[in-house]
Design a protein around this motif. Structure first.
Motif, PDB file in Angstrom:
ATOM      1  N   GLY A  10      57.312 -33.679  48.657  1.00 40.34           N
ATOM      2  CA  GLY A  10      56.054 -33.485  47.907  1.00 40.34           C
ATOM      3  C   GLY A  10      55.595 -32.045  47.926  1.00 40.34           C
ATOM      4  O   GLY A  10      54.405 -31.768  48.096  1.00 40.34           O
ATOM      5  N   SER A  11      56.540 -31.131  47.730  1.00 47.47           N
ATOM      6  CA  SER A  11      56.151 -29.726  47.625  1.00 47.47           C
ATOM      7  C   SER A  11      56.116 -29.364  46.133  1.00 47.47           C
ATOM      8  O   SER A  11      55.855 -30.213  45.282  1.00 47.47           O
ATOM      9  N   TYR A  12      56.393 -28.095  45.824  1.00 48.17           N
ATOM     10  CA  TYR A  12      56.200 -27.618  44.443  1.00 48.17           C
ATOM     11  C   TYR A  12      57.031 -28.415  43.424  1.00 48.17           C
ATOM     12  O   TYR A  12      56.506 -28.832  42.388  1.00 48.17           O
ATOM     13  N   SER A  13      58.307 -28.633  43.703  1.00 47.87           N
ATOM     14  CA  SER A  13      59.145 -29.311  42.709  1.00 47.87           C
ATOM     15  C   SER A  13      58.800 -30.798  42.620  1.00 47.87           C
ATOM     16  O   SER A  13      58.706 -31.352  41.517  1.00 47.87           O
ATOM     17  N   GLY A  14      58.595 -31.425  43.770  1.00 46.41           N
ATOM     18  CA  GLY A  14      58.282 -32.855  43.757  1.00 46.41           C
ATOM     19  C   GLY A  14      56.950 -33.142  43.082  1.00 46.41           C
ATOM     20  O   GLY A  14      56.808 -34.095  42.297  1.00 46.41           O
ATOM     21  N   VAL A  31      56.793 -39.240  48.798  1.00 47.99           N
ATOM     22  CA  VAL A  31      56.916 -39.259  50.268  1.00 47.99           C
ATOM     23  C   VAL A  31      57.220 -37.834  50.708  1.00 47.99           C
ATOM     24  O   VAL A  31      58.181 -37.221  50.221  1.00 47.99           O
ATOM     25  N   ASP A  32      56.400 -37.311  51.611  1.00 42.03           N
ATOM     26  CA  ASP A  32      56.578 -35.905  51.979  1.00 42.03           C
ATOM     27  C   ASP A  32      56.470 -35.698  53.486  1.00 42.03           C
ATOM     28  O   ASP A  32      55.525 -36.143  54.124  1.00 42.03           O
ATOM     29  N   ALA A  33      57.439 -34.964  54.017  1.00 38.84           N
ATOM     30  CA  ALA A  33      57.475 -34.690  55.461  1.00 38.84           C
ATOM     31  C   ALA A  33      56.719 -33.417  55.835  1.00 38.84           C
ATOM     32  O   ALA A  33      56.666 -33.053  57.020  1.00 38.84           O
ATOM     33  N   GLY A  34      56.177 -32.700  54.847  1.00 40.98           N
ATOM     34  CA  GLY A  34      55.280 -31.578  55.139  1.00 40.98           C
ATOM     35  C   GLY A  34      55.937 -30.331  55.707  1.00 40.98           C
ATOM     36  O   GLY A  34      55.308 -29.558  56.421  1.00 40.98           O
ATOM     37  N   GLN A  35      57.200 -30.094  55.376  1.00 41.95           N
ATOM     38  CA  GLN A  35      57.917 -28.924  55.919  1.00 41.95           C
ATOM     39  C   GLN A  35      58.378 -28.021  54.779  1.00 41.95           C
ATOM     40  O   GLN A  35      59.580 -27.772  54.608  1.00 41.95           O
ATOM     41  N   ARG A  36      57.432 -27.516  53.994  1.00 41.50           N
ATOM     42  CA  ARG A  36      57.790 -26.600  52.907  1.00 41.50           C
ATOM     43  C   ARG A  36      58.622 -25.436  53.426  1.00 41.50           C
ATOM     44  O   ARG A  36      58.340 -24.895  54.497  1.00 41.50           O
ATOM     45  N   SER A  44      52.408 -16.001  48.991  1.00 42.45           N
ATOM     46  CA  SER A  44      53.478 -16.318  48.051  1.00 42.45           C
ATOM     47  C   SER A  44      53.319 -15.402  46.841  1.00 42.45           C
ATOM     48  O   SER A  44      52.207 -15.221  46.345  1.00 42.45           O
ATOM     49  N   HIS A  45      54.431 -14.845  46.379  1.00 39.64           N
ATOM     50  CA  HIS A  45      54.353 -13.935  45.230  1.00 39.64           C
ATOM     51  C   HIS A  45      55.237 -14.398  44.089  1.00 39.64           C
ATOM     52  O   HIS A  45      56.239 -15.081  44.302  1.00 39.64           O
ATOM     53  N   GLY A  46      54.823 -13.997  42.882  1.00 37.73           N
ATOM     54  CA  GLY A  46      55.678 -14.170  41.713  1.00 37.73           C
ATOM     55  C   GLY A  46      55.415 -15.424  40.900  1.00 37.73           C
ATOM     56  O   GLY A  46      56.090 -15.619  39.884  1.00 37.73           O
ATOM     57  N   SER A 273      62.856 -20.496  43.811  1.00 33.33           N
ATOM     58  CA  SER A 273      61.539 -19.874  43.994  1.00 33.33           C
ATOM     59  C   SER A 273      60.509 -20.930  43.629  1.00 33.33           C
ATOM     60  O   SER A 273      60.861 -22.000  43.104  1.00 33.33           O
ATOM     61  N   VAL A 274      59.254 -20.609  43.874  1.00 30.78           N
ATOM     62  CA  VAL A 274      58.195 -21.563  43.532  1.00 30.78           C
ATOM     63  C   VAL A 274      58.192 -21.804  42.019  1.00 30.78           C
ATOM     64  O   VAL A 274      58.128 -22.956  41.558  1.00 30.78           O
ATOM     65  N   SER A 275      58.281 -20.735  41.231  1.00 34.30           N
ATOM     66  CA  SER A 275      58.268 -20.888  39.766  1.00 34.30           C
ATOM     67  C   SER A 275      59.427 -21.774  39.295  1.00 34.30           C
ATOM     68  O   SER A 275      59.235 -22.659  38.453  1.00 34.30           O
TER      69      SER A 275
HETATM   70  C1  FAD Z   1      60.049 -17.167  54.220  1.00 35.90           C
HETATM   71  C2  FAD Z   1      60.083 -17.564  52.775  1.00 35.90           C
HETATM   72  C3  FAD Z   1      59.199 -16.970  51.876  1.00 35.90           C
HETATM   73  C4  FAD Z   1      59.224 -17.324  50.541  1.00 35.90           C
HETATM   74  N1  FAD Z   1      58.373 -16.697  49.681  1.00 35.90           N
HETATM   75  C5  FAD Z   1      58.387 -17.020  48.375  1.00 35.90           C
HETATM   76  C6  FAD Z   1      57.516 -16.352  47.461  1.00 35.90           C
HETATM   77  O1  FAD Z   1      56.751 -15.455  47.827  1.00 35.90           O
HETATM   78  N2  FAD Z   1      57.578 -16.714  46.150  1.00 35.90           N
HETATM   79  C7  FAD Z   1      58.424 -17.690  45.687  1.00 35.90           C
HETATM   80  O2  FAD Z   1      58.419 -17.986  44.498  1.00 35.90           O
HETATM   81  N3  FAD Z   1      59.264 -18.341  46.547  1.00 35.90           N
HETATM   82  C8  FAD Z   1      59.261 -18.034  47.868  1.00 35.90           C
HETATM   83  N4  FAD Z   1      60.103 -18.670  48.736  1.00 35.90           N
HETATM   84  C9  FAD Z   1      60.981 -19.749  48.204  1.00 35.90           C
HETATM   85  C10 FAD Z   1      60.182 -21.059  48.122  1.00 35.90           C
HETATM   86  O3  FAD Z   1      59.665 -21.369  49.394  1.00 35.90           O
HETATM   87  C11 FAD Z   1      61.056 -22.212  47.640  1.00 35.90           C
HETATM   88  O4  FAD Z   1      61.803 -21.834  46.504  1.00 35.90           O
HETATM   89  C12 FAD Z   1      60.195 -23.431  47.320  1.00 35.90           C
HETATM   90  O5  FAD Z   1      59.465 -23.834  48.465  1.00 35.90           O
HETATM   91  C13 FAD Z   1      61.062 -24.595  46.819  1.00 35.90           C
HETATM   92  O6  FAD Z   1      60.236 -25.695  46.573  1.00 35.90           O
HETATM   93  P1  FAD Z   1      60.823 -27.169  46.708  1.00 35.90           P
HETATM   94  O7  FAD Z   1      59.756 -28.085  46.232  1.00 35.90           O
HETATM   95  O8  FAD Z   1      62.145 -27.268  46.042  1.00 35.90           O
HETATM   96  O9  FAD Z   1      61.127 -27.363  48.267  1.00 35.90           O
HETATM   97  P2  FAD Z   1      60.217 -27.142  49.543  1.00 35.90           P
HETATM   98  O10 FAD Z   1      59.022 -26.325  49.225  1.00 35.90           O
HETATM   99  O11 FAD Z   1      61.111 -26.655  50.624  1.00 35.90           O
HETATM  100  O12 FAD Z   1      59.681 -28.605  49.888  1.00 35.90           O
HETATM  101  C14 FAD Z   1      60.533 -29.668  50.207  1.00 35.90           C
HETATM  102  C15 FAD Z   1      59.653 -30.772  50.780  1.00 35.90           C
HETATM  103  O13 FAD Z   1      60.429 -31.971  50.970  1.00 35.90           O
HETATM  104  C16 FAD Z   1      60.116 -32.508  52.254  1.00 35.90           C
HETATM  105  N5  FAD Z   1      61.239 -33.329  52.718  1.00 35.90           N
HETATM  106  C17 FAD Z   1      62.476 -32.954  53.109  1.00 35.90           C
HETATM  107  N6  FAD Z   1      63.214 -34.009  53.472  1.00 35.90           N
HETATM  108  C18 FAD Z   1      62.421 -35.091  53.327  1.00 35.90           C
HETATM  109  C19 FAD Z   1      62.600 -36.481  53.556  1.00 35.90           C
HETATM  110  N7  FAD Z   1      63.774 -36.978  53.982  1.00 35.90           N
HETATM  111  N8  FAD Z   1      61.555 -37.311  53.324  1.00 35.90           N
HETATM  112  C20 FAD Z   1      60.369 -36.823  52.883  1.00 35.90           C
HETATM  113  N9  FAD Z   1      60.136 -35.505  52.633  1.00 35.90           N
HETATM  114  C21 FAD Z   1      61.153 -34.668  52.854  1.00 35.90           C
HETATM  115  C22 FAD Z   1      59.897 -31.270  53.111  1.00 35.90           C
HETATM  116  O14 FAD Z   1      59.210 -31.604  54.310  1.00 35.90           O
HETATM  117  C23 FAD Z   1      59.081 -30.393  52.155  1.00 35.90           C
HETATM  118  O15 FAD Z   1      57.699 -30.678  52.212  1.00 35.90           O
HETATM  119  C24 FAD Z   1      60.131 -18.311  50.068  1.00 35.90           C
HETATM  120  C25 FAD Z   1      61.027 -18.914  50.974  1.00 35.90           C
HETATM  121  C26 FAD Z   1      61.009 -18.524  52.301  1.00 35.90           C
HETATM  122  C27 FAD Z   1      61.983 -19.155  53.256  1.00 35.90           C
END
Ligand code: FAD
Length: 299
Positions: A10-14, A31-36, A44-46, A273-275
């Motif tokens: 449940g982070s940015y993509s979810g 369902v989200d484990a809270g470990q972005r 966060s930039h960009g 990236s977040v975008s």
């Molecule tokens: C130090 C650092 C700095 C960064 N800074 C930037 C920035 O400035 N700008 C930018 O655009 N990007 C930045 N990024 C990249 C950015 O963090 C990622 O691209 C972005 O978080 C991806 O989003 P996501 O939703 O794919 O995954 P994530 O944000 O990683 O979220 C995944 C989620 O799924 C949950 N999850 C995992 N497994 C399970 C499970 N089995 N059941 C339930 N939940 C689960 C996790 O706990 C987490 O909450 C940075 C990355 C790092 C490491």
């Protein structure tokens, strides 16, 4: 209850995927484990309109807006496994709860595996970075370092001088050949071949094995990444090899190789990236919705 979709992560993509489905009045469980992945960073930039915001604040605001839709349910927890079941899929959570959905969206991200160097981990996201587009500008053209790790060290060492005078620390792992040395010289990159003992100081001072120390404004490295969850492999989703680690293979609509299972964000691209996570999630959410409308042959 058979939900329309279960979103794992449940982070940015979810959340971007969930938002499209919620706006089509579909029943979605996140369902989200809270470990972005970016939880170590202060800013966060960009990402348009949110440049420089704390990453947790962006996620919290997105969740608050998402939860205004009455068809969305959120569980703070971890999905242990998922399997095909009548009408779609069943997911099992840590703790034993089970939920059924017609479609699955894997948005569970990746985890960074940092080199085992004292002082590195505690600086990750504050003065030790992966992505110069995320963090390079704020380093104000100071002295920067690249720590050679995996296969992409040369690419990163050639790129980072865009953001400041750069030293490449080969750390006894990689030895640039004559052609690479010549190319690095054209970019003004200094090469330090003494192994690094630790990283210290307020920013990132490189302590070398021979007793010298080199203070840096910021250090860049490319870590290995791994999928945070074994759910994709358990379902039989095909993976691809990226330059940092494996990721889930998807088509242009973010469908995986397993019918009814979609994937978005870092878990489904070589570098993210977040975008990009938000864009992928929006695509996955719309594609899931349209598969529910049009694809009567799949589950
Ligand atoms: C130090 C650092 C700095 C960064 N800074 C930037 C920035 O400035 N700008 C930018 O655009 N990007 C930045 N990024 C990249 C950015 O963090 C990622 O691209 C972005 O978080 C991806 O989003 P996501 O939703 O794919 O995954 P994530 O944000 O990683 O979220 C995944 C989620 O799924 C949950 N999850 C995992 N497994 C399970 C499970 N089995 N059941 C339930 N939940 C689960 C996790 O706990 C987490 O909450 C940075 C990355 C790092 C490491």
């Amino acid at each position: 209850m058979l939900l329309d979709a279960i979103i794992i992560g449940g982070s940015y993509s979810g959340m971007a995927a969930a938002l499209q489905l919620a706006r089509a009045r579909r029943y979605v469980l996140v369902v989200d484990a809270g470990q972005r992945r970016n939880r170590f960073a202060r800013h966060s930039h960009g990402f348009l309109t949110q440049d420089g915001e704390p990453p947790g604040a962006i996620a919290a605001r997105a969740r608050e807006q998402l939860m205004r839709y009455p068809t969305v349910t959120w569980i703070e927890g971890t999905v242990r496994s998922a399997a095909a079941a009548k009408g779609g899929f069943q997911v099992q959570l840590e703790g034993g709860a089970q939920h059924d959905g017609r479609r699955l969206v894997l948005a569970s991200g990746v985890a960074d595996e940092l080199p085992d160097l004292p002082g590195l981990r505690e600086r990750w996201g504050t003065s030790v970075f992966l992505c110069p587009y995320c963090d390079g500008y704020e380093l104000a053209q100071g002295h920067l370092g690249v720590l050679a790790t995996g296969a992409s060290w040369f690419h990163q060492a050639m790129l980072i001088p865009e953001w400041g005078r750069t030293t490449l620390f080969t750390n006894g792992i990689h030895h640039p050949d004559a052609e690479q040395r010549a190319a690095l010289a054209t970019r003004g990159v200094s090469i330090e071949e003494t192994p690094v003992r630790s990283v210290s100081g307020e920013r990132a001072t490189m302590q070398l094995e021979d007793g010298r120390s080199i203070p840096l404004e910021g250090l860049f490295l490319i870590p290995r990444t791994r999928l945070t969850s074994a759910v994709a492999e358990g379902l039989g989703c095909a993976l691809d090899d990226g330059h940092m680690g494996p990721f889930i293979r998807t088509d242009a609509k973010k469908a995986t190789s397993v019918p009814g299972v979609f994937a978005c964000g870092d878990v489904a691209r070589a570098a993210g990236s977040v975008s990009l996570a938000v864009g992928d999630g929006a695509m996955a959410g719309a594609a899931v919705h349209q598969s529910l409308v049009f694809d009567s042959s799949s589950k």
